[in-house]
Motif scaffolding. Structure first.
Motif, PDB file in Angstrom:
ATOM      1  N   THR A  37     -50.503   6.486  -7.999  1.00  0.00           N
ATOM      2  CA  THR A  37     -51.179   6.588  -6.713  1.00  0.00           C
ATOM      3  C   THR A  37     -50.628   5.525  -5.771  1.00  0.00           C
ATOM      4  O   THR A  37     -50.714   4.327  -6.049  1.00  0.00           O
ATOM      5  CB  THR A  37     -52.697   6.397  -6.877  1.00  0.00           C
ATOM      6  OG1 THR A  37     -53.204   7.414  -7.752  1.00  0.00           O
ATOM      7  CG2 THR A  37     -53.397   6.493  -5.533  1.00  0.00           C
ATOM      8  N   GLY A  38     -50.050   5.966  -4.672  1.00  0.00           N
ATOM      9  CA  GLY A  38     -49.539   5.056  -3.654  1.00  0.00           C
ATOM     10  C   GLY A  38     -48.122   4.601  -3.913  1.00  0.00           C
ATOM     11  O   GLY A  38     -47.654   4.532  -5.052  1.00  0.00           O
ATOM     12  N   ASP A  39     -47.405   4.308  -2.832  1.00  0.00           N
ATOM     13  CA  ASP A  39     -46.024   3.849  -2.930  1.00  0.00           C
ATOM     14  C   ASP A  39     -45.955   2.388  -3.370  1.00  0.00           C
ATOM     15  O   ASP A  39     -46.806   1.572  -3.018  1.00  0.00           O
ATOM     16  CB  ASP A  39     -45.323   3.997  -1.574  1.00  0.00           C
ATOM     17  CG  ASP A  39     -44.965   5.438  -1.267  1.00  0.00           C
ATOM     18  OD1 ASP A  39     -44.660   6.177  -2.208  1.00  0.00           O
ATOM     19  OD2 ASP A  39     -45.006   5.819  -0.081  1.00  0.00           O
ATOM     20  N   LEU A  40     -44.920   2.066  -4.137  1.00  0.00           N
ATOM     21  CA  LEU A  40     -44.641   0.707  -4.576  1.00  0.00           C
ATOM     22  C   LEU A  40     -43.654   0.106  -3.587  1.00  0.00           C
ATOM     23  O   LEU A  40     -42.492   0.516  -3.536  1.00  0.00           O
ATOM     24  CB  LEU A  40     -44.056   0.731  -5.987  1.00  0.00           C
ATOM     25  CG  LEU A  40     -43.890  -0.601  -6.715  1.00  0.00           C
ATOM     26  CD1 LEU A  40     -45.223  -1.301  -6.870  1.00  0.00           C
ATOM     27  CD2 LEU A  40     -43.263  -0.357  -8.094  1.00  0.00           C
ATOM     28  N   VAL A 183     -43.529  10.792 -10.366  1.00  0.00           N
ATOM     29  CA  VAL A 183     -44.516  11.564  -9.608  1.00  0.00           C
ATOM     30  C   VAL A 183     -45.470  10.580  -8.944  1.00  0.00           C
ATOM     31  O   VAL A 183     -46.032   9.711  -9.611  1.00  0.00           O
ATOM     32  CB  VAL A 183     -45.306  12.538 -10.507  1.00  0.00           C
ATOM     33  CG1 VAL A 183     -46.273  13.359  -9.662  1.00  0.00           C
ATOM     34  CG2 VAL A 183     -44.371  13.458 -11.281  1.00  0.00           C
ATOM     35  N   THR A 184     -45.631  10.732  -7.630  1.00  0.00           N
ATOM     36  CA  THR A 184     -46.464   9.805  -6.862  1.00  0.00           C
ATOM     37  C   THR A 184     -47.401  10.590  -5.962  1.00  0.00           C
ATOM     38  O   THR A 184     -46.992  11.526  -5.270  1.00  0.00           O
ATOM     39  CB  THR A 184     -45.598   8.876  -5.999  1.00  0.00           C
ATOM     40  OG1 THR A 184     -44.657   8.197  -6.828  1.00  0.00           O
ATOM     41  CG2 THR A 184     -46.458   7.856  -5.272  1.00  0.00           C
ATOM     42  N   SER A 185     -48.661  10.209  -5.973  1.00  0.00           N
ATOM     43  CA  SER A 185     -49.638  10.780  -5.063  1.00  0.00           C
ATOM     44  C   SER A 185     -49.734   9.876  -3.841  1.00  0.00           C
ATOM     45  O   SER A 185     -50.090   8.706  -3.945  1.00  0.00           O
ATOM     46  CB  SER A 185     -51.004  10.889  -5.744  1.00  0.00           C
ATOM     47  OG  SER A 185     -51.974  11.390  -4.857  1.00  0.00           O
ATOM     48  N   VAL A 186     -49.410  10.417  -2.697  1.00  0.00           N
ATOM     49  CA  VAL A 186     -49.314   9.642  -1.462  1.00  0.00           C
ATOM     50  C   VAL A 186     -50.376  10.137  -0.477  1.00  0.00           C
ATOM     51  O   VAL A 186     -50.524  11.316  -0.250  1.00  0.00           O
ATOM     52  CB  VAL A 186     -47.920   9.800  -0.827  1.00  0.00           C
ATOM     53  CG1 VAL A 186     -47.844   9.039   0.480  1.00  0.00           C
ATOM     54  CG2 VAL A 186     -46.841   9.316  -1.780  1.00  0.00           C
ATOM     55  N   ASP A 573     -45.848   4.631   2.434  1.00  0.00           N
ATOM     56  CA  ASP A 573     -47.170   5.036   2.892  1.00  0.00           C
ATOM     57  C   ASP A 573     -47.823   3.990   3.794  1.00  0.00           C
ATOM     58  O   ASP A 573     -48.867   4.230   4.380  1.00  0.00           O
ATOM     59  CB  ASP A 573     -48.096   5.413   1.736  1.00  0.00           C
ATOM     60  CG  ASP A 573     -48.296   4.314   0.714  1.00  0.00           C
ATOM     61  OD1 ASP A 573     -47.857   3.181   0.963  1.00  0.00           O
ATOM     62  OD2 ASP A 573     -48.888   4.596  -0.347  1.00  0.00           O
ATOM     63  N   ASP A 574     -47.158   2.824   3.961  1.00  0.00           N
ATOM     64  CA  ASP A 574     -47.635   1.874   4.958  1.00  0.00           C
ATOM     65  C   ASP A 574     -47.272   2.329   6.365  1.00  0.00           C
ATOM     66  O   ASP A 574     -47.739   1.749   7.351  1.00  0.00           O
ATOM     67  CB  ASP A 574     -47.057   0.480   4.700  1.00  0.00           C
ATOM     68  CG  ASP A 574     -45.539   0.437   4.788  1.00  0.00           C
ATOM     69  OD1 ASP A 574     -44.879   1.440   4.414  1.00  0.00           O
ATOM     70  OD2 ASP A 574     -44.998  -0.594   5.233  1.00  0.00           O
ATOM     71  N   THR A 843     -51.661  18.325  -1.975  1.00  0.00           N
ATOM     72  CA  THR A 843     -52.799  18.338  -2.895  1.00  0.00           C
ATOM     73  C   THR A 843     -53.998  17.711  -2.192  1.00  0.00           C
ATOM     74  O   THR A 843     -54.117  16.490  -2.134  1.00  0.00           O
ATOM     75  CB  THR A 843     -52.495  17.562  -4.196  1.00  0.00           C
ATOM     76  OG1 THR A 843     -52.143  16.217  -3.873  1.00  0.00           O
ATOM     77  CG2 THR A 843     -51.365  18.198  -4.963  1.00  0.00           C
ATOM     78  N   GLY A 844     -54.857  18.543  -1.637  1.00  0.00           N
ATOM     79  CA  GLY A 844     -56.013  18.026  -0.897  1.00  0.00           C
ATOM     80  C   GLY A 844     -55.559  17.197   0.284  1.00  0.00           C
ATOM     81  O   GLY A 844     -54.708  17.619   1.074  1.00  0.00           O
ATOM     82  N   PRO A 845     -56.063  15.963   0.429  1.00  0.00           N
ATOM     83  CA  PRO A 845     -55.653  15.141   1.574  1.00  0.00           C
ATOM     84  C   PRO A 845     -54.317  14.452   1.353  1.00  0.00           C
ATOM     85  O   PRO A 845     -53.790  13.833   2.270  1.00  0.00           O
ATOM     86  CB  PRO A 845     -56.781  14.111   1.671  1.00  0.00           C
ATOM     87  CG  PRO A 845     -57.261  13.957   0.272  1.00  0.00           C
ATOM     88  CD  PRO A 845     -57.136  15.334  -0.353  1.00  0.00           C
ATOM     89  N   ARG A 846     -53.771  14.546   0.139  1.00  0.00           N
ATOM     90  CA  ARG A 846     -52.595  13.773  -0.226  1.00  0.00           C
ATOM     91  C   ARG A 846     -51.347  14.633  -0.342  1.00  0.00           C
ATOM     92  O   ARG A 846     -51.417  15.863  -0.399  1.00  0.00           O
ATOM     93  CB  ARG A 846     -52.831  13.054  -1.567  1.00  0.00           C
ATOM     94  CG  ARG A 846     -53.969  12.052  -1.523  1.00  0.00           C
ATOM     95  CD  ARG A 846     -54.226  11.440  -2.886  1.00  0.00           C
ATOM     96  NE  ARG A 846     -55.226  10.371  -2.803  1.00  0.00           N
ATOM     97  CZ  ARG A 846     -54.930   9.106  -2.585  1.00  0.00           C
ATOM     98  NH1 ARG A 846     -53.669   8.721  -2.452  1.00  0.00           N
ATOM     99  NH2 ARG A 846     -55.873   8.193  -2.506  1.00  0.00           N
ATOM    100  N   LEU A 847     -50.199  13.945  -0.382  1.00  0.00           N
ATOM    101  CA  LEU A 847     -48.941  14.572  -0.748  1.00  0.00           C
ATOM    102  C   LEU A 847     -48.594  14.172  -2.179  1.00  0.00           C
ATOM    103  O   LEU A 847     -48.889  13.062  -2.613  1.00  0.00           O
ATOM    104  CB  LEU A 847     -47.816  14.122   0.186  1.00  0.00           C
ATOM    105  CG  LEU A 847     -47.962  14.451   1.662  1.00  0.00           C
ATOM    106  CD1 LEU A 847     -46.731  13.968   2.432  1.00  0.00           C
ATOM    107  CD2 LEU A 847     -48.174  15.935   1.879  1.00  0.00           C
TER     108      LEU A 847
END
Length: 854
Positions: A37-40, A183-186, A573-574, A843-847
């Protein structure tokens, strides 16, 4: 090509009414990696803070040959204005290591950087323990000319952080040093001030006069009950509704003072006692396959009445009314269904004089009045014949109110553009106890959501096309309609009558509330009027509905139901941005530098450039495609045209096909081109456009056809023709794509197929997913296919992400050798490839980003 006979055999079987059974592809399925979850984010990833956080090395974990070998360069910048130059001062074999970022042992990561003018480029992942000591490192070397260098690695046991190390043999420049998981949820991608689909008015636990509304949420971000002070025009409290996405109906029970909410996303009736910390999920009415709660109202004893909707292809029997009370629980009012040819009861209204509850249906209009004790044997009265032919020719009876022996019925096309009607009916009971009705008047042009309940012999509403949309009154006895000095200028979710308990607002006032949280109030005695935006609407992440890669390299999304546009810079994602413009786009494509959107409702084609959105402009309306369409799921650009395919508007059963001419700016729709089907899969090759049909022409009826069609449009003649899809049992052609050779590929209900555009015949077909079949209804966004720079075609279908090599597949006559499932489920909808070659879906509110192995 050994699979060529499959297509012929499928047609023959379909003609004879036989079932086709053929060998299926063997699928290589990789274990689905965990989702991060979220970019590093690497600190100072693009050197805009000069060399902060970067330490000289030899590029391989050793000591730098010279300590002043790091410098900044502007020519090699790919992000911002600065880049890292190595070896420019004659210090060969130099490198630089970033500041570390936290990771956990076992994390699988890929580091990447943009490289310019490097002879031999080295990039590494350096794993560190909790003390900052190096545990291990993994490096990759890339030859001269590699534009993006990468390295993959897995964090060893004990790893607490990771740094990225860059190096050159002689010299080179780096910028945009980034890290990603497989795989990242953004997201969320679109966060905006709350939008509302329902409103009620009442009082809180202190007696303060308030509105109750529900802020629309999304998966992982629940809807909220929002309580606002009417006179102060401010939000005073919010209450989460866990698991619910939103609500079309909220009302306070005048007897118990409990607030009731009907939700969707998780269809249920909820209650909230003013002052309580939490709301209570009561449950779902006892109606099979019930999907949405609509239209709450209350009897004089406090009984809750409601309507709803369900999916007919799942077995929902048809429009119905239900009731609930604390002692008896749920029950159905009258027959279930009231009618089988309509699935919506969007409103209920209780009348105290007739002691009956009323509802209208959609998208086939019927009007019913049911005694509150109506049983399943048919005690309800069908009042449909009271409505005018003009109103009954349109799909909706969308809203209603009742009281003092009157019922108001609002409906038509529900677009509030002047083609909606308000019918006022005087109701009662005959000697046998049956509900009766007599039309008092019909008023054309009333806008959403109809009229107030009758009070002191009058009803109140506003009408389309008038400046500032002032309130009107209508005297039920005299028939006199009066325009009031109340420029509300909103389409209110409801018009509520309430005593505000304030000397400046004596007696009853009319309170309104729109989807954007603008509140109005008008006092019937004094004419006192106020209007204002509630300033502290809670911010809500909403679901993304479609996605496109912009010409600026960003991912652009459109919001579900309440609109809005999001922009995301890959791996950053910032830098996500939300823009409060634009509507619900069922599909988006980037063509010739503009992003084109298929907008619901109204069946529009809109477009924008990233620069226009950044400058504060809303998307430009290109055209309304007409032909009774409202969901343009299919878009493709070809030549000087953007072609569209669409699902039909409510109450219609023929989907649409046509094109926007980019030279003239006009849209042409080919009426009835695909018959009783819709189109959501489009691809073009040469002078032809190929459109895959779906037997699901819309969302409000069961299919008429039982086999999908293929539409072929010839640009040279301007003519379209259709033929049955040549694989028997196909209900929808879900995705289409033209490969680099001009062959058109299709995904359809588990089958992969390729078509020669010249002969218009299938040259390949294979059932690649016999285990993966869509449900009873197949939505227009069920599947997508995209071309990847590595030559692979990737697709997602019903949440399964897969890829195959089209060239190898055609040569072998089977996808066996290259077909791979990257994710068996949960891969979202829609699909695009960014400039790094990563795959993104919604996927819902996320990419959801999936990194393709290089």
């Amino acid at each position: 090509m050994r699979n060529r006979p499959k297509a012929w055999l499928a047609v023959a079987c379909a003609t004879l009414g036989l079932t086709l059974s053929l060998p299926t592809a063997a699928v290589a399925e990789t274990a689905a990696p965990p989702i991060r979850t979220g970019d590093l984010l690497v600190p100072n990833h693009s050197f805009e803070a000069d060399l902060d956080g970067w330490t000289p090395t030899d590029g391989r974990g050793g000591t730098a040959p010279c300590q002043d070998g790091l410098e900044l360069d502007r020519d090699g910048a790919t992000d911002g204005t600065k880049a890292l130059a190595l070896g420019g001062r004659g210090c060969a074999g130099i490198g630089a290591r970033s500041e570390a970022v936290a990771v956990t042992a076992g994390s699988v990561l890929q580091a990447r950087a943009h490289a310019t003018d490097t002879d031999t480029a080295t990039i590494g992942l350096v794993w560190l323990d909790a003390t900052g000591a190096v545990l291990d490192a993994e490096y990759a070397t890339h030859p001269r000319g590699t534009a993006i260098v990468t390295v993959d690695g897995t964090a060893p046991a004990g790893a607490a952080s990771v740094a990225v190390e860059l190096g050159v043999r002689v010299s080179g420049t780096y910028d945009e040093v980034l890290i990603t998981a497989p795989v990242t949820s953004v997201g969320p991608q679109i966060t905006k001030p709350a939008t509302y689909l329902a409103m009620g008015a009442g009082e809180d636990e202190t007696g303060r006069k308030v509105t109750y509304s529900v802020a629309t949420g999304s998966t992982g971000s629940p809807a909220k009950l929002v309580i606002s002070d009417i006179l102060k025009t401010e939000v005073i409290k919010t209450v989460d509704l866990p698991g619910a996405t939103g609500s079309w109906t909220v009302k306070q029970n005048p007897v118990s003072k409990i607030v009731y909410i009907g939700t969707y996303g998780s269809a249920a009736l909820w209650s909230w006692t003013p002052g309580a910390a939490q709301a209570v999920r009561i449950g779902t009415p006892p109606i099979d396959h019930f999907g949405f709660v609509y239209g709450l109202s209350f009897g004089t004893d406090g009984t809750v009445y409601g309507g709803g909707w369900g999916e007919p292809t799942d077995g929902y029997a048809g429009a119905a009314i239900w009731k609930y009370d604390e002692q008896g629980g749920f029950a159905v009012v009258g027959p279930n269904p009231l009618t089988a040819d309509a699935n919506y009861t969007r409103w209920t209204a209780y009348d105290n004089v007739s002691d009956a509850v009323f509802t209208g249906t959609g998208t086939k209009p019927h009007l019913y009045g049911c005694p509150v004790d109506a049983g399943a044997t048919g005690d309800c009265t069908d009042l449909t014949a009271l409505l005018s032919p003009e109103q009954l020719a349109l799909p909706w009876l969308y809203g209603g109110s009742a009281g003092d022996g009157y019922v108001t019925v609002w409906g038509g096309d529900s677009n509030s553009r002047g083609n909606d009607y308000l019918t006022v009916i005087k109701v009662g009971r005959d000697a046998a106890g049956a509900v009766t009705g007599e039309v008092v008047t019909e008023i054309k042009g009333v806008i959403y959501n109809g009229a107030t309940r009758p009070v002191d012999g009058k009803i109140y509403f506003n009408k389309a096309g008038e400046t500032n949309l002032p309130l009107h009154s209508y005297d039920l006895a005299t028939g006199v309609e009066t325009v009031l000095d109340a420029p509300v200028n909103i389409f209110s979710r409801a018009w509520e009558l309430i005593d505000l308990g304030d000397p400046a607002w004596p007696g009853l006032s009319i309170v309104g509330w729109n989807s954007g949280g603008i509140m109005t109030a008008y006092n019937l005695q004094t004419g006192n009027f106020q209007r204002g935006q509630v300033p502290n609407n809670p911010p809500m992440p909403i679901a993304s509905n479609s996605i496109a890669l912009g010409s600026d390299g960003r991912l652009w999304t459109a919001g579900y139901l309440t609109g809005g546009i999001g922009a995301y810079t890959p791996l950053r994602d910032d830098r996500q941005r939300t823009y409060l413009v634009g509507g619900q786009a069922e599909q988006m494509i980037n063509y010739r530098g503009r992003i084109y959107q298929g907008i619901y409702p109204y069946g529009r084609i809109d477009s924008f450039t990233p620069a226009e959105i950044e400058a504060g402009k809303a998307p430009r309306q290109e055209c309304t495609i007409g032909d009774h369409q409202n969901r343009p799921y299919g878009l493709t650009g070809h030549g000087d045209r953007v072609y569209f395919g669409s699902q039909a508007d409510y109450g219609h059963d023929q989907g649409g096909f046509g094109y926007l001419d980019l030279a003239t700016g006009t849209c042409t729709s080919l009426t009835g081109a695909i018959g009783h089907q819709s189109i959501s899969a489009l691809a073009a090759s040469g002078s032809k456009v190929f459109a895959g049909g779906s037997i699901f022409y819309g969302y409000d009826g069961e299919p008429i056809d039982d086999q999908a069609k293929l539409l072929i449009f010839d640009e040279t003649t301007g003519q379209a023709k259709t033929m049955p899809w040549p694989i028997a049992g196909t209900r929808s052609v879900d995705a289409a794509l033209t490969d680099e050779t001009g062959v058109v590929w299709f995904y359809a209900n588990g089958w992969l197929a390729a078509l020669d555009p010249g002969t218009e015949k299938l040259i390949f077909s294979e059932e690649i997913f016999p285990d993966w079949k869509p449900g009873d209804r197949i939505p227009g966004n069920y599947a997508r296919l995209v071309r990847h720079p590595n030559g692979t075609i990737y697709g997602n279908a019903g949440g399964r992400l897969f890829g195959f090599d089209p060239k190898q597949t055609l040569e072998a006559g089977s996808a066996d050798g290259s077909l791979e499932v990257l994710r068996p489920s949960g891969a979202g909808t829609h699909l695009v490839v960014d400039e790094y070659g990563d795959l993104y879906s919604v996927t819902g509110p996320r990419l959801l980003r999936t990194t393709v192995p290089r």
